[in-house]
Design a protein around this motif. Structure first.
Motif, PDB file in Angstrom:
ATOM      1  N   LEU A   9       0.825  -1.200   0.000  1.00 29.64           N
ATOM      2  CA  LEU A   9       0.000   0.000   0.000  1.00 29.64           C
ATOM      3  C   LEU A   9       0.869   1.264   0.000  1.00 29.64           C
ATOM      4  CD1 LEU A   9      -2.684  -1.166   2.570  1.00 29.64           C
ATOM      5  CD2 LEU A   9      -3.188  -0.431   0.243  1.00 29.64           C
ATOM      6  N   ARG A  10       2.028   1.181  -0.595  1.00 25.43           N
ATOM      7  CA  ARG A  10       2.930   2.326  -0.612  1.00 25.43           C
ATOM      8  C   ARG A  10       2.254   3.563  -1.207  1.00 25.43           C
ATOM      9  NH1 ARG A  10       8.164  -0.192  -3.413  1.00 25.43           N
ATOM     10  NH2 ARG A  10       6.733  -1.929  -3.780  1.00 25.43           N
ATOM     11  N   GLY A  11       2.298   4.661  -0.441  1.00 24.94           N
ATOM     12  CA  GLY A  11       1.765   5.919  -0.948  1.00 24.94           C
ATOM     13  C   GLY A  11       0.253   5.972  -1.048  1.00 24.94           C
ATOM     14  N   SER A  12      -0.440   4.990  -0.504  1.00 28.46           N
ATOM     15  CA  SER A  12      -1.897   4.953  -0.619  1.00 28.46           C
ATOM     16  C   SER A  12      -2.565   5.884   0.386  1.00 28.46           C
ATOM     17  CB  SER A  12      -2.416   3.530  -0.420  1.00 28.46           C
ATOM     18  OG  SER A  12      -2.026   2.707  -1.498  1.00 28.46           O
ATOM     19  N   THR A  13      -3.798   6.248   0.090  1.00 31.02           N
ATOM     20  CA  THR A  13      -4.596   7.102   0.967  1.00 31.02           C
ATOM     21  C   THR A  13      -5.611   6.242   1.702  1.00 31.02           C
ATOM     22  OG1 THR A  13      -4.372   8.975  -0.552  1.00 31.02           O
ATOM     23  CG2 THR A  13      -6.154   9.076   1.059  1.00 31.02           C
ATOM     24  N   LEU A  14      -5.443   6.137   3.022  1.00 32.22           N
ATOM     25  CA  LEU A  14      -6.328   5.330   3.855  1.00 32.22           C
ATOM     26  C   LEU A  14      -6.938   6.165   4.974  1.00 32.22           C
ATOM     27  CD1 LEU A  14      -3.657   2.673   3.706  1.00 32.22           C
ATOM     28  CD2 LEU A  14      -5.993   1.878   3.493  1.00 32.22           C
ATOM     29  N   ASN A  15      -7.038   7.467   4.745  1.00 33.55           N
ATOM     30  CA  ASN A  15      -7.585   8.310   5.805  1.00 33.55           C
ATOM     31  C   ASN A  15      -9.047   7.939   6.079  1.00 33.55           C
ATOM     32  OD1 ASN A  15      -7.996   9.561   3.137  1.00 33.55           O
ATOM     33  ND2 ASN A  15      -9.035  11.186   4.278  1.00 33.55           N
ATOM     34  N   ARG A  16      -9.392   7.938   7.348  1.00 32.02           N
ATOM     35  CA  ARG A  16     -10.727   7.570   7.844  1.00 32.02           C
ATOM     36  C   ARG A  16     -11.094   6.113   7.571  1.00 32.02           C
ATOM     37  NH1 ARG A  16     -11.754  12.300   5.249  1.00 32.02           N
ATOM     38  NH2 ARG A  16     -13.200  11.332   3.773  1.00 32.02           N
ATOM     39  N   ALA A  17     -10.127   5.291   7.161  1.00 32.83           N
ATOM     40  CA  ALA A  17     -10.417   3.872   6.922  1.00 32.83           C
ATOM     41  C   ALA A  17     -10.644   3.140   8.242  1.00 32.83           C
ATOM     42  CB  ALA A  17      -9.272   3.220   6.155  1.00 32.83           C
ATOM     43  N   ASP A  18     -11.510   2.129   8.202  1.00 30.89           N
ATOM     44  CA  ASP A  18     -11.770   1.293   9.371  1.00 30.89           C
ATOM     45  C   ASP A  18     -10.840   0.081   9.295  1.00 30.89           C
ATOM     46  OD1 ASP A  18     -12.662  -0.260  11.442  1.00 30.89           O
ATOM     47  OD2 ASP A  18     -14.770  -0.265  10.832  1.00 30.89           O
ATOM     48  N   ILE A  19      -9.762   0.109  10.093  1.00 28.31           N
ATOM     49  CA  ILE A  19      -8.748  -0.943  10.042  1.00 28.31           C
ATOM     50  C   ILE A  19      -8.694  -1.680  11.383  1.00 28.31           C
ATOM     51  CG2 ILE A  19      -6.331  -1.405   9.350  1.00 28.31           C
ATOM     52  CD1 ILE A  19      -6.255   1.292   8.022  1.00 28.31           C
ATOM     53  N   ARG A  20      -9.760  -1.585  12.155  1.00 28.17           N
ATOM     54  CA  ARG A  20      -9.790  -2.241  13.476  1.00 28.17           C
ATOM     55  C   ARG A  20      -9.562  -3.741  13.345  1.00 28.17           C
ATOM     56  NH1 ARG A  20     -15.526  -0.972  15.477  1.00 28.17           N
ATOM     57  NH2 ARG A  20     -15.867  -0.924  13.215  1.00 28.17           N
ATOM     58  N   ARG A  21      -8.643  -4.231  14.180  1.00 23.23           N
ATOM     59  CA  ARG A  21      -8.328  -5.657  14.277  1.00 23.23           C
ATOM     60  C   ARG A  21      -7.964  -6.288  12.928  1.00 23.23           C
ATOM     61  NH1 ARG A  21     -12.365  -4.932  17.970  1.00 23.23           N
ATOM     62  NH2 ARG A  21     -14.047  -5.657  16.622  1.00 23.23           N
ATOM     63  N   ALA A  22      -7.523  -5.467  11.987  1.00 22.36           N
ATOM     64  CA  ALA A  22      -7.084  -6.002  10.703  1.00 22.36           C
ATOM     65  C   ALA A  22      -5.661  -6.532  10.808  1.00 22.36           C
ATOM     66  CB  ALA A  22      -7.152  -4.923   9.630  1.00 22.36           C
ATOM     67  N   ASP A  23      -5.336  -7.523   9.985  1.00 22.76           N
ATOM     68  CA  ASP A  23      -3.985  -8.070   9.937  1.00 22.76           C
ATOM     69  C   ASP A  23      -3.252  -7.441   8.756  1.00 22.76           C
ATOM     70  OD1 ASP A  23      -1.650  -9.471   9.822  1.00 22.76           O
ATOM     71  OD2 ASP A  23      -2.556 -11.460   9.574  1.00 22.76           O
ATOM     72  N   LEU A  24      -2.407  -6.461   9.064  1.00 23.19           N
ATOM     73  CA  LEU A  24      -1.557  -5.828   8.054  1.00 23.19           C
ATOM     74  C   LEU A  24      -0.090  -6.098   8.377  1.00 23.19           C
ATOM     75  CD1 LEU A  24      -3.333  -2.366   7.559  1.00 23.19           C
ATOM     76  CD2 LEU A  24      -3.490  -4.389   6.105  1.00 23.19           C
ATOM     77  N   SER A  25       0.162  -7.246   8.967  1.00 25.16           N
ATOM     78  CA  SER A  25       1.538  -7.616   9.296  1.00 25.16           C
ATOM     79  C   SER A  25       2.361  -7.712   8.016  1.00 25.16           C
ATOM     80  CB  SER A  25       1.559  -8.952  10.050  1.00 25.16           C
ATOM     81  OG  SER A  25       0.944  -9.979   9.293  1.00 25.16           O
ATOM     82  N   ASP A  26       3.587  -7.219   8.096  1.00 17.19           N
ATOM     83  CA  ASP A  26       4.517  -7.229   6.961  1.00 17.19           C
ATOM     84  C   ASP A  26       4.018  -6.413   5.764  1.00 17.19           C
ATOM     85  OD1 ASP A  26       6.425  -8.964   8.241  1.00 17.19           O
ATOM     86  OD2 ASP A  26       5.054 -10.619   7.856  1.00 17.19           O
ATOM     87  N   ALA A  27       2.991  -5.590   5.970  1.00 19.62           N
ATOM     88  CA  ALA A  27       2.480  -4.756   4.881  1.00 19.62           C
ATOM     89  C   ALA A  27       3.457  -3.619   4.590  1.00 19.62           C
ATOM     90  CB  ALA A  27       1.117  -4.182   5.256  1.00 19.62           C
ATOM     91  N   ASN A  28       3.445  -3.161   3.353  1.00 16.64           N
ATOM     92  CA  ASN A  28       4.258  -2.013   2.977  1.00 16.64           C
ATOM     93  C   ASN A  28       3.349  -0.786   2.965  1.00 16.64           C
ATOM     94  OD1 ASN A  28       5.935  -0.063   1.859  1.00 16.64           O
ATOM     95  ND2 ASN A  28       6.945  -1.526   0.507  1.00 16.64           N
ATOM     96  N   LEU A  29       3.444   0.022   4.014  1.00 15.92           N
ATOM     97  CA  LEU A  29       2.637   1.233   4.167  1.00 15.92           C
ATOM     98  C   LEU A  29       3.506   2.481   4.107  1.00 15.92           C
ATOM     99  CD1 LEU A  29       0.454  -0.223   7.032  1.00 15.92           C
ATOM    100  CD2 LEU A  29      -0.481   0.588   4.862  1.00 15.92           C
ATOM    101  N   ARG A  30       4.620   2.353   3.442  1.00 18.86           N
ATOM    102  CA  ARG A  30       5.573   3.462   3.390  1.00 18.86           C
ATOM    103  C   ARG A  30       4.935   4.667   2.701  1.00 18.86           C
ATOM    104  NH1 ARG A  30      11.926   2.882   1.638  1.00 18.86           N
ATOM    105  NH2 ARG A  30      12.547   5.006   2.229  1.00 18.86           N
TER     106      ARG A  30
END
Length: 343
Positions: free
Chosen positions: A272-293
């Protein structure tokens, strides 16, 4: 006695007239059905013609038959589905002749991600597009329809609702109306939906494994039941979309996912590099090892999320809710908006 006789005569006349009208009605219905059958046969013959205009005439004729005659709708949808899948000119598992490869229609940046072409148009053939539009109109997923009503319709053997095999098909730039049920449970593995308009579309339990939705517009789309492994969502716009429960090896660089629903989803390793996730509902989500740079997670709700091993360098976490987040092994250099615990 004369009065009784007169009354009986009147009753008899009414019965006779009613019977005659009934027989006339039956005769008219038989005549009408005969006309529909003739129209149907002629339209099917037109589908096999070498002329594009003749094939289009057959498609429009079948569409009108389905609208005029509900009893013939199922057969008409089956014929149109078979025509689309067997006789289109889209070169499944490839691209249309003369239109080049997907790489020719978009710019790929140095890191391998997609940069959308503004105003890219669909190269779908006219007869295939007309058929698809007819199917989308004739196979609606009614707003608010009960699950039972949808299942009852499926039991009639409607091939489109049972999930057509469109794997590998080229549908770049196509517009799918939200009311269409065409893609519910469809096989869309490897389908090319670059730049497609998919706002509000319900994909049901469709398979979108390895599909290319780069630059697609899918705001409020319902993807929660789909298979999305290996899909590309670079630069896609999915504001408020309901994401699948589990997806592996998804690439969504610079995607717009404002307000998207990742609640309890498993997207371990997603890019998800450079992605826009503002106001996203990410509760209890598994984003382990994700690329959120460099991702924008401002105002996102990340309570209880698993971010272990994730790359959050340069990410924006202003006003994000971070209670009980798992941070172990996460890279947080240059993160903006807050002070994180040392990992």
């Amino acid at each position: 006695m004369a009065g009784i006789a007169t009354a009986l005569a009147a009753v008899g006349a009414l019965w006779f007239n009613g019977k005659a009208m009934e027989q006339n009605g039956e005769q008219l219905e038989m005549t009408r059905q005969g006309q529909v059958t003739d129209r149907f046969s002629k339209a099917v013959d037109q589908l096999g013609d070498d002329s594009m205009d003749t094939r289009l005439g057959g498609i429009y004729a079948l569409r009108r038959i389905a609208q005029d005659s509900p009893r013939d709708r199922e057969a008409t949808v089956d014929v149109l589905t078979a025509f689309y899948l067997a006789h289109d000119t889209l070169a499944k598992h490839g691209t249309p002749s003369g239109h080049g490869t997907p790489a020719d229609r978009r710019t790929v940046s140095g890191d391998g991600s997609v940069v959308c072409e503004v105003g890219a148009l669909s190269k779908i053939a006219r007869d295939a597009l007309a058929t698809l539009n007819a199917l989308m109109e004739l196979v609606p997923l009614e707003r608010g329809a009960s699950e039972k009503a949808i299942k009852d319709f499926e039991l009639h053997g409607n091939s489109a609702l049972d999930g057509p095999d469109m794997s590998g098909t080229y549908l770049s730039g196509i517009r799918i109306p939200p009311s269409s049920g065409l893609f519910v449970r469809a096989d869309l593995r490897g389908v090319d939906l670059q730049g497609a308009r998919l706002d509000g579309v319900n994909f049901g339990a469709a398979s979108l494994n390895s599909a290319d939705l780069s630059c697609a517009y899918a705001d409020s789309a319902d993807l929660q039941g789909v298979e999305l492994d290996g899909a590309r969502l670079d630069e896609a716009e999915l504001r408020g979309a309901r994401m699948p429960k589990v997806a592996l090896d998804v690439q969504a660089r610079r995607a717009i996912l404002t307000g998207a629903d990742f609640h309890g989803r498993s997207f371990s390793g997603i890019d998800l590099r450079g992605s826009t996730l503002n106001r996203a509902d990410i509760r209890r989500a598994d984003l382990s090892d994700a690329n959120l740079r460099g991702a924008d997670l401002s105002d996102a709700d990340l309570r209880g999320a698993d971010l272990r091993g994730a790359d959050l360098r340069g990410a924006n976490l202003k006003r994000a809710r971070l209670d009980d987040v798992k941070w172990a092994g996460a890279r947080t250099e240059g993160i903006r908006g807050m002070n994180l615990p040392k990992t």
